[in-house]
Write an enzyme that holds these catalytic residues in place. Structure first.
Site, PDB file in Angstrom:
ATOM      1  N   ASP A  82       0.820  -1.211   0.000  1.00 28.11           N
ATOM      2  CA  ASP A  82       0.000   0.000   0.000  1.00 28.11           C
ATOM      3  C   ASP A  82       0.858   1.268   0.000  1.00 28.11           C
ATOM      4  O   ASP A  82       2.071   1.220   0.214  1.00 28.11           O
ATOM      5  CB  ASP A  82      -0.976  -0.002   1.197  1.00 28.11           C
TER       6      ASP A  82
ATOM      7  N   HIS B 198      -7.185  -5.642   9.767  1.00 30.84           N
ATOM      8  CA  HIS B 198      -6.899  -5.300   8.373  1.00 30.84           C
ATOM      9  C   HIS B 198      -5.561  -5.874   7.919  1.00 30.84           C
ATOM     10  O   HIS B 198      -4.655  -6.095   8.712  1.00 30.84           O
ATOM     11  CB  HIS B 198      -7.018  -3.786   8.102  1.00 30.84           C
TER      12      HIS B 198
ATOM     13  N   GLU C  70      -9.581  -2.496   5.012  1.00 26.53           N
ATOM     14  CA  GLU C  70     -10.262  -2.294   6.286  1.00 26.53           C
ATOM     15  C   GLU C  70     -11.460  -3.236   6.393  1.00 26.53           C
ATOM     16  O   GLU C  70     -11.915  -3.788   5.381  1.00 26.53           O
ATOM     17  CB  GLU C  70     -10.745  -0.839   6.371  1.00 26.53           C
TER      18      GLU C  70
HETATM   19  C1  GLP Z   1      -0.736  -0.334   8.807  1.00 23.65           C
HETATM   20  C2  GLP Z   1      -0.442  -0.973   7.434  1.00 23.65           C
HETATM   21  C3  GLP Z   1      -0.496  -2.487   7.502  1.00 23.65           C
HETATM   22  C4  GLP Z   1       0.141  -2.923   8.807  1.00 23.65           C
HETATM   23  C5  GLP Z   1      -0.735  -2.522   9.957  1.00 23.65           C
HETATM   24  C6  GLP Z   1      -0.142  -2.784  11.324  1.00 23.65           C
HETATM   25  O1  GLP Z   1      -1.622   0.710   8.810  1.00 23.65           O
HETATM   26  N1  GLP Z   1      -1.212  -0.520   6.324  1.00 23.65           N
HETATM   27  O2  GLP Z   1       0.170  -3.049   6.379  1.00 23.65           O
HETATM   28  O3  GLP Z   1       0.306  -4.323   8.832  1.00 23.65           O
HETATM   29  O4  GLP Z   1      -1.206  -1.198   9.820  1.00 23.65           O
HETATM   30  O5  GLP Z   1       0.906  -1.918  11.600  1.00 23.65           O
HETATM   31  P1  GLP Z   1       1.930  -2.100  12.781  1.00 23.65           P
HETATM   32  O6  GLP Z   1       2.880  -3.171  12.342  1.00 23.65           O
HETATM   33  O7  GLP Z   1       2.592  -0.774  12.918  1.00 23.65           O
HETATM   34  O8  GLP Z   1       1.161  -2.508  13.976  1.00 23.65           O
END
Ligand code: GLP
Length: 268
Positions: A67, A139, A144
């Protein structure tokens, strides 16, 4: 699903790096799907160390990120392009012209950009191994809750929970984007292998929903239940709401024997 539970986040990162390096070594032109967020940072540190210490080469690797925020400059330190350069690409021998993110400026048509990203992935031969984290709301990428299980790369509006969770990464005067391009759930399911990393208590409930279901658009990660080769690496905290942990530990021991005999990617 192969569920592997480790004592701590460091072991999760080391094991994830082992999967990635085995993939890179086993293919002439490996195609990796990459993720951002806090969780994979330690994986990228391990990969940089493997490059420096063990000469792991990324020269023939093509990458596709899950993304990217809409309408953000690559030079903006909040962009996922910046994140990837900073955490991985600038420190290894990868050809940056073969590293892709699903970008979309304000004047570009998100649908066309999404279709173009999908065809780039196809043209590269498809993703061999997709790295994933998981949001506290279940997600994957920026798919989402309520995302179609058949979705492809497209633009998504982030939920309030995701915006709140990620606000820790923005300074008070930095605008936080609310729209992002993301691979769809069907795009992710097309990868030959998926490797999801989850660490910390904050992910325990989403991890439980992902693994024990139901399969539902309300928990996009639960779509991995229908993936042929989904590997889930957890630390104890992220696994803490799972019943049947003894079974997962035992199955992991048995899987290791098969992997030792036939290689980690014997389902290719
Ligand atoms: C983000 C990303 C995801 C990620 C998730 C968890 O917003 N778009 O790809 O896996 O949220 O993030 P984190 O690893 O910082 O908990």
């Amino acid at each position: 699903m192969q569920i592997i539970i480790f004592d701590d986040a460091q072991q999760v990162a080391e094991n994830a790096a082992h999967w990635v390096s085995e993939l890179i070594k086993s293919k002439d032109a490996p195609v990796l799907g990459l993720a951002t967020g806090s969780t994979p940072i330690s994986l990228y540190k391990q990969l940089v160390a493997k490059h420096q210490r063990d000469q792991l080469s990324f020269a023939n690797t093509t990458t596709f990120n899950l993304d990217e925020y809409q309408n953000i400059d690559a030079e903006n330190s909040q962009s996922y392009r910046y994140f990837m350069n900073d955490n991985l690409f600038d420190h290894v021998d990868i050809d940056k012209s073969k590293t892709y993110l699903p970008t979309c400026t304000q004047s570009e048509n998100p649908r066309e950009q999404g279709l173009a990203y999908e065809s780039k992935i196809k043209h590269a031969g498809g993703i061999d191994l997709q790295i994933l984290g998981i949001g506290a709301n279940g997600h994957i990428g920026f798919n989402e809750p309520t995302s179609s299980l058949a979705s492809r790369t497209r633009i998504k509006t982030l939920t309030q929970q995701t915006l709140t969770d990620n606000s820790r990464l923005f300074k008070a005067d930095e605008p936080q984007p609310t729209l992002a391009m993301t691979m769809g759930i069907a795009t992710i399911l097309d990868a030959r292998y998926v490797l999801l990393m989850a660490t910390g208590k904050g992910k325990a409930s989403a991890v439980k929903d992902m693994i024990t279901g139901p399969l539902s658009a309300m928990c996009p990660a639960s779509a991995l239940q229908i993936h042929e080769n989904a590997i889930v690496l957890l630390d104890k905290e992220a696994a803490s709401e799972l019943d049947d942990q003894a079974y997962y530990l035992w199955a992991d021991k048995e899987n290791r024997k098969v992997n030792q005999a036939f290689g980690l990617f014997h389902n290719f």
